[in-house]
Every structure is written in C-alpha cells, then in structure tokens.
Design a protein around this motif. Structure first.
Motif, short mmCIF file in Angstrom:
data_model
loop_
_atom_site.label_atom_id
_atom_site.label_comp_id
_atom_site.label_asym_id
_atom_site.label_seq_id
_atom_site.Cartn_x
_atom_site.Cartn_y
_atom_site.Cartn_z
N THR A 208 108.17 71.90 113.08
CA THR A 208 107.95 70.76 112.20
C THR A 208 107.79 71.21 110.76
O THR A 208 108.31 70.59 109.83
CB THR A 208 106.70 69.97 112.68
N ILE A 209 107.08 72.32 110.56
CA ILE A 209 106.87 72.84 109.20
C ILE A 209 108.21 73.27 108.59
O ILE A 209 108.57 72.88 107.48
CB ILE A 209 105.86 74.01 109.21
N GLY B 228 99.51 72.04 119.80
CA GLY B 228 100.78 72.62 119.36
C GLY B 228 101.77 71.61 118.84
O GLY B 228 102.96 71.91 118.74
N GLU B 229 101.31 70.40 118.52
CA GLU B 229 102.21 69.40 117.92
C GLU B 229 101.66 68.94 116.58
O GLU B 229 100.64 68.27 116.51
CB GLU B 229 102.38 68.19 118.86
N ALA B 230 102.37 69.32 115.52
CA ALA B 230 101.95 68.92 114.17
C ALA B 230 102.24 67.44 113.98
O ALA B 230 102.96 66.82 114.76
CB ALA B 230 102.70 69.74 113.13
N CYS B 231 101.62 66.88 112.92
CA CYS B 231 101.83 65.47 112.63
C CYS B 231 102.25 65.34 111.16
O CYS B 231 101.63 65.95 110.28
CB CYS B 231 100.51 64.73 112.87
N VAL B 232 103.31 64.59 110.92
CA VAL B 232 103.70 64.31 109.53
C VAL B 232 102.85 63.14 109.07
O VAL B 232 103.05 62.00 109.49
CB VAL B 232 105.21 63.98 109.41
N GLY C 43 108.04 62.47 102.80
CA GLY C 43 108.45 62.59 101.40
C GLY C 43 109.59 63.57 101.29
O GLY C 43 109.79 64.39 102.18
N ARG C 44 110.35 63.51 100.18
CA ARG C 44 111.52 64.38 100.13
C ARG C 44 111.44 65.48 99.06
O ARG C 44 112.27 66.37 99.01
CB ARG C 44 112.78 63.55 99.90
N ASP C 45 110.37 65.48 98.20
CA ASP C 45 110.36 66.43 97.08
C ASP C 45 109.63 67.74 97.38
O ASP C 45 110.05 68.78 96.92
CB ASP C 45 109.71 65.76 95.86
N VAL C 46 108.54 67.66 98.07
CA VAL C 46 107.76 68.88 98.33
C VAL C 46 106.99 68.72 99.65
O VAL C 46 106.52 67.62 99.96
CB VAL C 46 106.80 69.20 97.14
N THR C 47 106.92 69.81 100.39
CA THR C 47 106.15 69.82 101.63
C THR C 47 104.76 70.37 101.34
O THR C 47 104.65 71.46 100.75
CB THR C 47 106.82 70.71 102.68
N VAL C 48 103.73 69.63 101.73
CA VAL C 48 102.37 70.17 101.65
C VAL C 48 101.84 70.30 103.08
O VAL C 48 101.70 69.30 103.78
CB VAL C 48 101.43 69.26 100.82
N VAL C 49 101.63 71.54 103.51
CA VAL C 49 100.98 71.75 104.80
C VAL C 49 99.49 71.87 104.51
O VAL C 49 99.06 72.77 103.78
CB VAL C 49 101.50 73.02 105.51
N ALA C 50 98.71 70.95 105.05
CA ALA C 50 97.27 70.92 104.79
C ALA C 50 96.54 71.13 106.12
O ALA C 50 96.81 70.44 107.09
CB ALA C 50 96.88 69.58 104.17
#
Lengths: 327, 330
Positions: free
Chosen positions: A243-244, A191-195, A199-206
């Motif tokens: 986090t997302i 239950g803990e995501a990792c960055v 970056g500041r322009d776009v979030t990519v959740v992969a």
C-alpha cells in the motif's frame, strides 16, 4: 455505528474476547483499578482467577506471559507504560521473540502485550518513549499501533486471536479521543494499512499517534490545492509495504511521520524501503519528520518543541513539493 | 504421609541409576566431540550434577513442565527427552529436536513438558512461574519446575517469582543447583548468605539437600512436588553440588589462569553421585555388580546408537534458515 472513545473501544474488545475464549488470562499492574480505563470491569466480570493484579515486577510478569502461553494459555499482559517494557525486556527480547523460532516452531505463543507509548502529556522522559522501533527490530514480535477507536477495537481483537506475541501500543494521552465504532463484531487484520485520505501530490505515511496531525495538515493544505495522501500503516510488524509503495508510485513524493527518535526510527525503515523499491518513481528526496535524538522533556513548551507537529509536517511536505514539478 | 527414599523399590533405584548414567555417557561423548572440534557451538556440561535432574524428574510426568538452563542436557534427558535427537541438535542437524535452530543451549521438547534449556541465566524462572499459572488455571494437578543455578539466584527475578508464587500459591518448584560457580566466579565471591534462606521472608519452605545424593534429592522433590500438586504453593530446593568440569568446554583455551584449585575438583570427583548410588545398592544388597554392569552396557549401546543417528543426520537446508518465526505469518 456509535461514537466511542478509544479506551472504551479497547475495553469492549477485551470484554468480548475474554467472553469468547475462556482460555484467556489477563494480568498486569493495577489492571483492576485500571489506570487508563482499558481493563476496567474485567476483574468483576471474569473474576480473580482470569484477571490478576500483579506486583510491580515487569521482569517476572513478561516472562510469566511467555511461560503461560507456552503451556497453552492465551495471554494478555498489561505493561502499563511503554518505558516499563525495558524492565521486562529479557522476557520480551530473549524469550517471547525467540522461543518459537529456537524450538523450530514446536509451540505458538499467543500473547498480547498492551502498553501506552509516546509523549505529549508531560509525563517526562521515563514515561514518554515511543518504543515501537525497539520492538519492531526484535523480529519475533508483531507491533500494532491504532490511530482510531474503531481500529483500536478491531486490531486488539485480532491481536488477541493471533497466535504470536503482539505488542498493542496505544498512543499516550489519546484514549479519550472519540470516533465511530461499528456495532457488530469485526476484526481489523494485522498487516493491512489504511488510506486515511486520498491525494495525488504527496504521500504521508503517519505512524500511530502521528495520523491525527498528518490529517490536520492535509486538510490545511487542501485550500491551496495540494492533495496529500495520508497512509496509516496500523501495524508496523507486519508492514503493508504494498500500500505504501503503491501510493509512492502514484505521488512520487514521500514524507514519513514518526514519534520515534530520529536514529533508527521506524520512519527511517520505511524511507529505506521506499528508496530501495520505488526509487524510479520518486521525484523528490524522501523526508522524515521525527523526534530529535534527545529524551522527551517535561515542560509542555519543551515537549511540544521536540514532538512532530502539524507545522513540521507541513514544512516537510512543502520541501518535497519544491522538487520535480507537479503532476 | 510422605514416602521415604530409603524404602524405595529396587526398580526405582535402578531406573535412577540408569538415567544418571545416560546423562553422564552422553555428556562424556560431548566432551570428546568438543575436544575433537566436532561441535559447532559451545557446550556447558552437567557432569557430576546428574542426581539433581534425575531425583527431581522421577516425580514428574510428560504433562508437568520444566524450564532449564544453559547447562540443560541433563534436565532434558531426565525429563524423558530423546538422546539421539538431542545429540543431533547439538551437532546442528535437521533431525535435531529443534531442527538445528536452537543448539545445546535451547534443547526443548514441549511434547515431554520440556520448555527448554535457556541461554539467559535466570531466564527460565519466570517461564516456569507462567507455566505454573497455566497449570493452576487448568486445575488438573500439573506442576512446573524451574531448574537454575546459584548464579541465577542472584537475578532479581528469583525474588519476584517467590513473591508471586507465594501470593498465588502457584504449583511451582524452584530447584537451585548450587554447583559452586557463577561461570568463573566462585559462589562465595558473588553470593551473600545461603540461597535456601531466600525463601523464608516470602513464607516459602526452603529445603537444602545434598545434590550429589540422588535419594536425598528424590526425598526433597517428593515433598515439594506433592505440596505443589496439592495446591499448597511453591517450594525452594537448594541442592548443593559441584561443577567438576568447566563452565564451558574448551575454557582452558581462553582462560589466562586457573580460577579454582585442582585438589578441590579432585575431592568432589570422589563424591560422584553415580558410584555413590552404586555403593548404596551394593551395601543394601539391592543389586549385584553384574546387574549394574548390564545397565552400563545397555546405556552405552543407547548412546552409541544416538551418536550414530546424530552423525548421519542431514544438515538443515539453508533455504529454510528464516525458520518458523511466526505461527501466523502474513
């Protein structure tokens, strides 16, 4: 730190946990021979009582995992390929996911199901499904999808110690990928995501296997001054939504990359949550990069054509950047 | 040396009589409740099959495991489950054994070794095999019993369980209650061969028994449970019985035509296991009618109190409807 392959990291986690907790029993098809290498050596180390090869009968072994856990054991059940989970689905969907709930929490069901999931190896349609959306929708099953050897080890140990049914999905064909693994004992909490990259322009959740192409894409765009923040949820149930959403509020743009088929992919769920909770922060339509609603084809050139690629991720990112100006 | 059912002490026979009667009276209550529209969900009654659950569970204690079926009230009560909390569960109340989260098809009490009724036909077989694996690893002589019907015998998982239980010598007793019907299909129309013989190719002993004769069931279970406790592996028991009530109560409201002959039902009602044990007790001068009458009154009293408890129990709080999904919620 030492450089290890993902499958070695999983193998270490299994050895350490079985050593630590004598109540653990591990069974599945060919766990002694170990098709992928994750269960290698366990039979020799822990003996035929605690490490058992089963016949090929997923209906029974998935159900036995539930019964043994209900009767007080900590269970690791190896399902081999994700597609074989469908054969064991009654025990997973009707029993494991619901027995605790239906009986008002009378019992814990500490079960870790292990399977490889997803395509990319010309294993064809019946060995290549990304099964996580199906499992996540059951409600009573936690779903772990590591993207690095270090996470694989820490998450697998946490999954085994968890008191609920957990599916540990290793991305197909990625067991050989190397990475730095800490020498000392550690857990990666569920239950803990990792960055993976800020970056500041776009979030990519992969998700899971998609972290690697997402990072490649982010690196490529760096040269153009485009900053991509890559988030690896690591577990989709439970999901670290904070986090997302925090990242989406910062960048105003979201691309979700998922190896699942498009309809009801987990990317769809993340997109819906972001639209519900962070609509005011969005400066561009959310984009999803998924597999089209077809089975996974066999020939490498065909398979590559349907799986999310660095190029498709890049295209999705560029489309979100056309909207709303740059910060 | 195996004990012989016909030499059983009087007290044991009276205890079995009492337990069968408890199941019967609780379920007759449920039949009335259903007809009166008082039950929130469906109930599948075990009336006429009580000898099987009771004859088997007399050999088990709280530490042994059972898995059951959608027709599971009898197994729950035979294994020592509380009738008041079972009724409260079926009424959907907070003090039900599962807090109103399970209902009739999921009554369970792990403190009594009752892994629970199961809404999936055959669903309990693999769970019992898993519990038997745990029992084997624990090494303390516990056993697991799977109750299932003739319908479940046609699920592939029975063959899978026979195979693994035989290979691993699991302390597992598979009890098939052949009550003549897979839901609404007569067994002969959906089942080939004899179910008991399905054990043979796996090298597992199969015992066919008159499921309406509690002494015969007791005898078969005695052999099977002893074998399991001794580490000698599984046994398949096929208990032949008959479902005198429907697959589900209120089925007449949706079935367009009868699926069986009423004369057949009436004939089986004459083989009712409860009067049958009473006759045995009288014939062998093991009990007077007044003694059985006293038991009947006591059981009726227990059931009346259980109904009162269940009817007065509060409904669950809807604020808690999401329940206890995870033991370790994030």
């Amino acid at each position: 730190m030492a450089r290890k392959r993902m499958i070695q990291a999983m193998n270490e986690a299994l050895h350490e946990e079985m050593e630590r907790d004598p109540s653990i029993v591990l069974f599945g098809e060919d766990v002694k021979a170990s098709l992928f290498g994750d269960t290698k050596g366990l039979w020799k180390r822990f003996g035929p009582e605690r490490v058992r090869d089963t016949p090929i009968c997923e209906t029974l072994i998935a159900g036995m995992a539930v019964g043994a856990a209900a009767a007080g054991r900590r269970v690791i059940c190896h399902m081999m390929f994700g597609n074989f989970v469908y054969t064991g689905m009654d025990a997973i969907a009707n029993q494991a996911a619901k027995l605790r709930f239906m009986t008002n929490g009378q019992i814990k069901l500490p079960i870790t199901f292990i399977a490889v999931s997803g395509g990319g190896r010309s294993a064809a349609a019946q060995h290549s499904d990304a099964i996580h959306p199906v499992l996540a929708n059951l409600g009573g099953i936690k779903v772990v999808m590591p993207s690095s050897p270090a996470d694989a080890k820490g998450l697998l140990k946490a999954a085994i110690r968890d008191d609920d049914p957990v599916f540990f999905l290793q991305a197909a064909g990625r067991g050989g990928e190397p990475g730095e693994v800490p020498a000392d004992e550690y857990l990666v909490p569920l239950g803990e995501a990792c960055v993976r990259r800020p970056g500041r322009d776009v979030t990519v959740v992969a998700i899971g296997s998609m972290v690697r192409p997402a990072l490649k894409c982010a690196e490529a765009l760096e040269g153009e001054g485009i900053e991509v923040e890559v988030i690896d949820p690591r577990t989709i149930v439970p999901l670290d939504l904070d986090t997302i959403l925090g990242s989406v509020r910062k960048t105003g743009r979201l691309v979700v990359v998922d190896e699942a088929r498009d309809t009801c992919s987990f990317a769809s769920h993340i997109a819906a949550l972001a639209a519900e909770h962070a609509f005011d922060a969005l400066r561009a339509p959310i984009r999803r990069v998924t597999v089209p609603d077809c089975a996974i084809p066999f020939a490498p050139v065909l398979e590559r054509a349907v799986l999310p690629s660095v190029e498709r991720i890049e295209e999705a990112i560029r489309r979100t950047l056309k909207h709303g100006g740059r910060s | 040396m195996n004990a012989i059912a016909t030499n059983l002490p009087r007290e044991e026979l009276l205890a079995m009589y009492e337990r069968m009667l408890l199941i019967r009276l609780v379920e007759e209550q449920l039949a009335r409740d259903c007809a009166a529209g008082k039950l929130p969900g469906p109930v599948h009654l075990y009336v006429g099959e009580e000898a099987i659950a009771v004859g088997v569970c007399r050999h088990l204690d709280d530490r042994d495991w059972i898995t059951s079926t959608h027709r599971g009230h009898g197994h729950f009560l035979a294994k020592g489950g509380d009738p008041a909390r079972m009724l409260a569960e079926i009424y959907g109340r907070a003090s039900g054994i599962c807090g109103g989260f399970g209902g009739s098809m999921h009554v369970a009490d792990f403190s009594k070794g009752i892994i629970g009724a199961n809404g999936v036909v055959g669903g309990g077989i693999a769970l019992a095999a898993g519990a038997a694996l745990a029992a084997q690893l624990d090494g303390d002589g516990r056993v697991a019993v799977a109750f299932f019907g003739d319908g479940a015998a046609n699920q592939g998982v029975l063959a899978e369980a026979l195979n693994v239980a035989a290979l691993w010598k699991l302390p597992l007793v598979l009890v098939c209650e052949n009550n003549g019907f897979s839901e609404f299909s007569p067994t002969a129309t959906v089942t080939s061969g004899r179910i008991v013989e399905r054990a043979r190719p796996f090298g597992v002993p199969g015992i066919e028994v008159d499921g309406n004769d509690v002494l015969a069931v007791w005898q078969a279970a005695h052999v099977a449970v002893r074998r399991a406790r001794a580490g000698e592996g599984p046994t398949l028991i096929e208990a032949l019985t008959y479902r005198t009530r429907g697959h589900v109560e209120y089925e007449v409201t949706f079935l367009s035509e009868p699926y069986r002959d009423e004369a057949e039902v009436e004939a089986w009602k004459h083989k009712d296991p409860i009067p049958r044990l009473a006759s045995y007790l009288f014939e062998h001068e093991l009990a007077h009618p007044e003694e059985l009458h006293a038991i009947e009154e006591r059981v009726a009293q227990i059931v009346a109190e259980a109904v009162r408890f269940a009817e007065n129990a509060p409904e669950p709080d809807p604020a808690g409807a999401r329940g206890h999904m995870f033991a370790n919620p994030r």
